[in-house]
Each structure stands twice: as C-alpha cells, then as structure tokens.
Write an enzyme that holds these catalytic residues in place. Structure first.
Site, PDB file in Angstrom:
ATOM      1  N   LYS A  51     -75.937  20.416  29.523  1.00 13.89           N
ATOM      2  CA  LYS A  51     -76.403  20.281  28.141  1.00 13.89           C
ATOM      3  C   LYS A  51     -75.252  20.291  27.142  1.00 13.89           C
ATOM      4  O   LYS A  51     -75.414  19.897  26.003  1.00 13.89           O
ATOM      5  CB  LYS A  51     -77.508  21.268  27.788  1.00 13.89           C
ATOM      6  CG  LYS A  51     -77.227  22.710  27.881  1.00 13.89           C
ATOM      7  CD  LYS A  51     -78.494  23.508  27.531  1.00 13.89           C
ATOM      8  CE  LYS A  51     -78.288  24.978  27.736  1.00 13.89           C
ATOM      9  NZ  LYS A  51     -78.755  25.458  29.016  1.00 13.89           N
ATOM     10  N   LYS A  52     -74.103  20.728  27.566  1.00 10.96           N
ATOM     11  CA  LYS A  52     -72.933  20.652  26.671  1.00 10.96           C
ATOM     12  C   LYS A  52     -72.314  19.264  26.726  1.00 10.96           C
ATOM     13  O   LYS A  52     -71.999  18.664  25.717  1.00 10.96           O
ATOM     14  CB  LYS A  52     -71.881  21.690  27.095  1.00 10.96           C
ATOM     15  CG  LYS A  52     -72.329  23.122  26.911  1.00 10.96           C
ATOM     16  CD  LYS A  52     -72.395  23.517  25.457  1.00 10.96           C
ATOM     17  CE  LYS A  52     -73.778  23.783  24.980  1.00 10.96           C
ATOM     18  NZ  LYS A  52     -73.840  24.276  23.596  1.00 10.96           N
ATOM     19  N   ASP A  84     -67.767  22.310  20.786  1.00  8.13           N
ATOM     20  CA  ASP A  84     -68.920  23.197  20.908  1.00  8.13           C
ATOM     21  C   ASP A  84     -68.525  24.476  21.647  1.00  8.13           C
ATOM     22  O   ASP A  84     -67.428  24.583  22.216  1.00  8.13           O
ATOM     23  CB  ASP A  84     -70.033  22.458  21.667  1.00  8.13           C
ATOM     24  CG  ASP A  84     -71.387  23.135  21.537  1.00  8.13           C
ATOM     25  OD1 ASP A  84     -71.492  24.139  20.807  1.00  8.13           O
ATOM     26  OD2 ASP A  84     -72.346  22.665  22.179  1.00  8.13           O
ATOM     27  N   LYS A  85     -69.443  25.424  21.618  1.00  6.47           N
ATOM     28  CA  LYS A  85     -69.244  26.694  22.322  1.00  6.47           C
ATOM     29  C   LYS A  85     -70.548  27.035  23.033  1.00  6.47           C
ATOM     30  O   LYS A  85     -71.638  26.704  22.545  1.00  6.47           O
ATOM     31  CB  LYS A  85     -68.869  27.772  21.299  1.00  6.47           C
ATOM     32  CG  LYS A  85     -68.999  29.199  21.771  1.00  6.47           C
ATOM     33  CD  LYS A  85     -70.295  29.822  21.311  1.00  6.47           C
ATOM     34  CE  LYS A  85     -70.572  31.108  22.022  1.00  6.47           C
ATOM     35  NZ  LYS A  85     -71.950  31.585  21.819  1.00  6.47           N
ATOM     36  N   HIS A  86     -70.449  27.706  24.170  1.00 11.38           N
ATOM     37  CA  HIS A  86     -71.667  28.167  24.843  1.00 11.38           C
ATOM     38  C   HIS A  86     -71.402  29.512  25.501  1.00 11.38           C
ATOM     39  O   HIS A  86     -70.316  29.773  26.002  1.00 11.38           O
ATOM     40  CB  HIS A  86     -72.117  27.166  25.904  1.00 11.38           C
ATOM     41  CG  HIS A  86     -73.558  27.343  26.295  1.00 11.38           C
ATOM     42  ND1 HIS A  86     -74.583  26.780  25.585  1.00 11.38           N
ATOM     43  CD2 HIS A  86     -74.131  28.028  27.303  1.00 11.38           C
ATOM     44  CE1 HIS A  86     -75.736  27.102  26.148  1.00 11.38           C
ATOM     45  NE2 HIS A  86     -75.492  27.875  27.191  1.00 11.38           N
ATOM     46  N   SER A  87     -72.440  30.344  25.493  1.00 13.23           N
ATOM     47  CA  SER A  87     -72.323  31.648  26.137  1.00 13.23           C
ATOM     48  C   SER A  87     -73.154  31.627  27.417  1.00 13.23           C
ATOM     49  O   SER A  87     -74.180  30.949  27.491  1.00 13.23           O
ATOM     50  CB  SER A  87     -72.857  32.716  25.185  1.00 13.23           C
ATOM     51  OG  SER A  87     -73.267  33.849  25.904  1.00 13.23           O
ATOM     52  N   THR A  94     -80.627  31.198  21.591  1.00 13.52           N
ATOM     53  CA  THR A  94     -80.358  30.723  20.229  1.00 13.52           C
ATOM     54  C   THR A  94     -81.568  29.983  19.630  1.00 13.52           C
ATOM     55  O   THR A  94     -81.909  30.168  18.457  1.00 13.52           O
ATOM     56  CB  THR A  94     -79.135  29.777  20.281  1.00 13.52           C
ATOM     57  OG1 THR A  94     -78.036  30.530  20.766  1.00 13.52           O
ATOM     58  CG2 THR A  94     -78.792  29.182  18.939  1.00 13.52           C
ATOM     59  N   SER A 129     -76.575  24.111  34.439  1.00 10.58           N
ATOM     60  CA  SER A 129     -77.419  24.258  33.251  1.00 10.58           C
ATOM     61  C   SER A 129     -76.569  24.166  31.985  1.00 10.58           C
ATOM     62  O   SER A 129     -76.884  23.412  31.054  1.00 10.58           O
ATOM     63  CB  SER A 129     -78.128  25.623  33.315  1.00 10.58           C
ATOM     64  OG  SER A 129     -78.505  26.083  32.056  1.00 10.58           O
ATOM     65  N   ARG A 161     -86.549  28.732  36.083  1.00 11.28           N
ATOM     66  CA  ARG A 161     -85.637  29.797  36.550  1.00 11.28           C
ATOM     67  C   ARG A 161     -85.957  31.103  35.833  1.00 11.28           C
ATOM     68  O   ARG A 161     -85.862  32.186  36.412  1.00 11.28           O
ATOM     69  CB  ARG A 161     -84.182  29.397  36.287  1.00 11.28           C
ATOM     70  CG  ARG A 161     -83.683  28.300  37.216  1.00 11.28           C
ATOM     71  CD  ARG A 161     -82.358  27.742  36.732  1.00 11.28           C
ATOM     72  NE  ARG A 161     -81.329  28.749  36.652  1.00 11.28           N
ATOM     73  CZ  ARG A 161     -80.398  28.799  35.704  1.00 11.28           C
ATOM     74  NH1 ARG A 161     -80.362  27.894  34.752  1.00 11.28           N
ATOM     75  NH2 ARG A 161     -79.494  29.748  35.693  1.00 11.28           N
TER      76      ARG A 161
END
Ligand code: URA
Length: 434
Positions: free
Chosen positions: A187-188, A80-83, A120, A183, A168
C-alpha cells in the site's frame, strides 16, 4: 493447481511460485476464494513463513490488485511514512500535515485498526464527515492541490490488501513478517512515492515484541523498497508503553490537535520530528538532520502544521469547526480511573493489554465488519519511571457501557507493574537503518 493444493503446499512448508501467488491474490480479489479458505492460507503462512522471493511476489501481487497511482505529473518528491503498528501511535496524523507544511508531497495510504493496535483511518473517521475512501482521481487531486492526502486502501487501490488486512485482524494472523511486509509495502508502493520512512515498533505493544524480529522486519521492508527503486529508511522505536497519553480514536485525534498546536507530549513530538527530518532528507530538502528537525519544530510552533491539518480535514469533507471543541464534544463523557495499589515507581506497562483494553471499551473490532465506538478510549496518566503513590490514578477510561469498563479496568490494572525500585525509562529511538 487448486487453491486447496496451494494451502497444502504452504502448510507443508514448500515454496510457492510467482504464478501461484499471483493467481491466489487475483482470485481472492475477484471473490473466487472464500474468506474461510484464505484464513487457512494465512495460518499456513503464519506458521511456515515465506522466502524472500515469495514475499516480493506477494507484495507485487497485492500492489497490482487494483489501480496503481501515477503521481509523476505532480512536481516535487513524494515521500511517505508508515508504522508497523502500536498503541497510541498517532504519529501519521501529526506528521503528514507537518511535513507537507514545508512543501513536501505526502501521498499516504493508511490502515484501520489491526489486532490490539489502532489505525490512522479509524482515528481520522472520528472527525465528523471525514472521508477516507477516495477515488484515485480525488487522491491525486488532493496531493496536487494541498500537497497531502490520507486515504484508505479501497476497492480501487490495493483491494486485496484491505480484505486481507481485515481478515488477519480477526484470525490471529497479524504477527507474521511476510504478511506485515507485503501489507505495508504494497500500500505504500502503490501510491506513487519516491521514498519511504518506516517506523518499526518493538516491545510489549508491538507485533514484533523482540528487537531481533523487528530488525528482520525492517531489513525485509528496506530490501523491498530499495528493490523497487524507492529509497527506504527504517527507525526501530520503542513500544513498551503507549506513545503520548491517549489511546483510542477521538481521544487520539484530540491529542494530535494539541500536538499540531505545539502542545503535544514530548515522546510523540520527538518521534514525529525525527521521522519528519528523515522524510526531508529523502526529499532532498535538507541534508542535515538537525536543520530539518529545527524547521519542523518551527512549523509546530507557528501554527502552519495545524493549518495544513485543517486543510486536509476540509478537503476530505471533515468538519473543521468541530476541531476547536473536539476534546469536549467527541470523547465520551463517562469516565472512570484505574488507581494505583501501592507507593513506588511504574516499572513496566504491558502495552498489548492496554491495546486490548481499548478494544474492549469499543475502540477496535472483534470480528469482521464490527462498528467501532469513536468516543471511547484510555488516557495514560503514569508512564514508565513515574513515581506513584497508593490511590493515585494510573489511567483514565472513557467508556460507553459499565460491563466493558469493568473488564477494561481489570486488564489495565494487570498491565501496570509498580515496584519499589526506580525503573529505567525505555529508549524511544533504538536504531536507524538505511
Ligand atoms: N501495519 C500495516 O499496514 N500492516 C500490517 O500488517 C501491520 C501494520
């Protein structure tokens, strides 16, 4: 210890124990702690920070606040990827189907808009019928069937995170390294991944405006990922101007559709391809970055990535027919332009202000539970370094009401700095950390 004592302890800069953190997350999840007290705790963390141990315990507690997804029965590596969040950052929506079109499994739990940044999940929900609140069984089934699923955190998966995230968003407590780390990583890591690529933003539109803070954030997330046995790579990338041209929800989906059809803006393509190539490396599909990039480019050109996107939309209840006319039907018909005051070059764009302008138009939330207007947004017509002339449009606004349009226009005007000297264009990919 009562919750008020825990707030006091943190407020006074003391380290909390694992038990205290775990109780506080459990009680918040079970609605035994009201939002006003949790808000006080978040402010205390914002000012006092957290130790490395506290951050790991917080991440684990949030991750275990709901079901933990086990994807081990699905063959192949799940990456997976997250920003960390930016303005116009629509990479996940292009990247997930793109990488999945090469056979990598992409189980993605994504977020909603946060502060001045878009999310997203909100963007995808601008597609008629698109469902993001999926059960764990559906999430697994989609990854097994089509290799990819993009879902929101929910009552089933990391429920504590969805509540904290929303809180937040409206309490000015986003820009905190331990809160961002927990955070994102909770979730990842809950989604049964084997590896993770992080896009850590820095610049005027990022939560970590200074490079050094972005570096610390990346380091903290890599340590947690690796500590949990998941190889993690972080790219530090520029957020001194919006990514691509579109900012908003439907506006960004329209740009994603163009990109998936091989007609995207160069910065969005460059970043998506590089993040994807690192995902291919973590999946052991390619060991050579350039070979991975080439394979990904081919998927954008031959239509396979777009086909996979349509498969996601269809599987998650969205109307695939709407995608063909999306630009014409999903974006507000009311538009106006922000004009340049003088001849020169775009020297800088205060990207935070662009994000806030988009929220003012209605693309983001001002308080808990606000409804967003998917049809509004901004098209950035001149990026840093562009030669501009007096009265040339710098940005186009898609709006719903005149008052918000006037306010957003003023903010965008303030965000643009035009100077007589040629400006240097920010370097998009600033650093890669493993
Ligand atoms: N993205 C997230 O998912 N969480 C944050 O706290 C910031 C960006």
């Amino acid at each position: 210890m009562s919750f008020v004592d825990i707030i006091r302890k943190k407020r006074n800069g003391k380290e909390l124990t694992q038990e205290e953190i775990s109780c506080l997350i459990q009680d918040y999840t079970n609605q035994k702690i009201p939002d006003y007290q949790m808000s006080a705790f978040l402010v205390a963390v914002y000012f006092q920070g957290m130790s490395a141990n506290e951050t790991v315990w917080l991440t684990e507690a949030i991750m275990c606040s709901g079901e933990v997804i086990d994807l081990s029965s699905i063959p192949g590596k799940k990456i997976d990827k997250h920003s960390t969040g930016g303005v116009g950052d629509k990479v996940s929506i292009v990247l997930a189907p793109l990488v999945a079109s090469l056979g990598i499994k992409v189980p993605m739990i994504a977020g909603r808009g946060l502060g001045h940044t878009g999310g997203t999940i909100d963007k995808l929900e601008s597609i008629p019928g698109f469902r993001t609140n999926l059960s764990t069984a559906e999430f697994k089934e989609n990854v097994a069937d089509i290799g990819v699923c993009i879902a929101s955190q929910s009552e089933a998966i990391t429920p504590a995170e969805s509540r904290l995230y929303a809180l937040r968003d409206v309490t000015g407590t986003v820009e905190s390294i331990p809160l961002i780390v927990s955070s994102i990583m909770a979730k990842k890591l809950v989604a049964g991944i084997d590896g993770l690529v992080l896009d850590v933003k820095t610049g005027s539109g990022a939560f970590m405006k200074e490079y050094d803070k972005a570096h610390s954030l990346a380091k903290a997330m890599i340590e947690i990922g690796k500590g949990m046995g998941k190889p993690t790579i972080a790219l530090i990338t520029d957020m001194n101007q919006p990514l691509g041209k579109m900012v908003g929800n439907a506006t960004e989906i329209a740009e994603c559709i163009d990109t998936l059809k091989g007609k995207g803006p160069p910065d969005l393509i460059e970043l998506t391809i590089l993040l994807g190539a690192y995902m291919l490396i973590l999946a052991d599909i390619y060991s050579d970055l350039e070979a991975g990039k080439k394979a990904l480019r081919k998927m954008l050109q031959n239509g396979k990535a777009y086909e996979k996107f349509k498969a996601i939309v269809s599987k998650q209840g969205g109307d695939t027919a709407s995608l063909e006319t999306f630009k014409e039907t999903a974006i507000s018909k009311k538009s106006c332009e922000v004009l340049c005051d003088t001849d020169g070059y775009v020297h800088s764009i205060d990207t935070f202000k662009i994000g806030i302008a988009s929220n003012i138009l209605g693309a983001g939330r001002k308080k808990l539970g606000d409804k967003i207007d998917y049809s509004v947004g901004i098209e950035v017509l001149a990026k840093i370094g562009a030669k501009v002339t007096k009265d040339q449009p710098l940005a186009r606004l898609f709006y719903a009401n005149e008052t918000s349009c006037t306010q957003a226009k003023g903010l965008i005007k303030e965000a643009y700095k035009v100077s007589a000297q040629k400006a240097s264009i920010p370097v998009l990919i600033q650093h890669v950390m493993k």
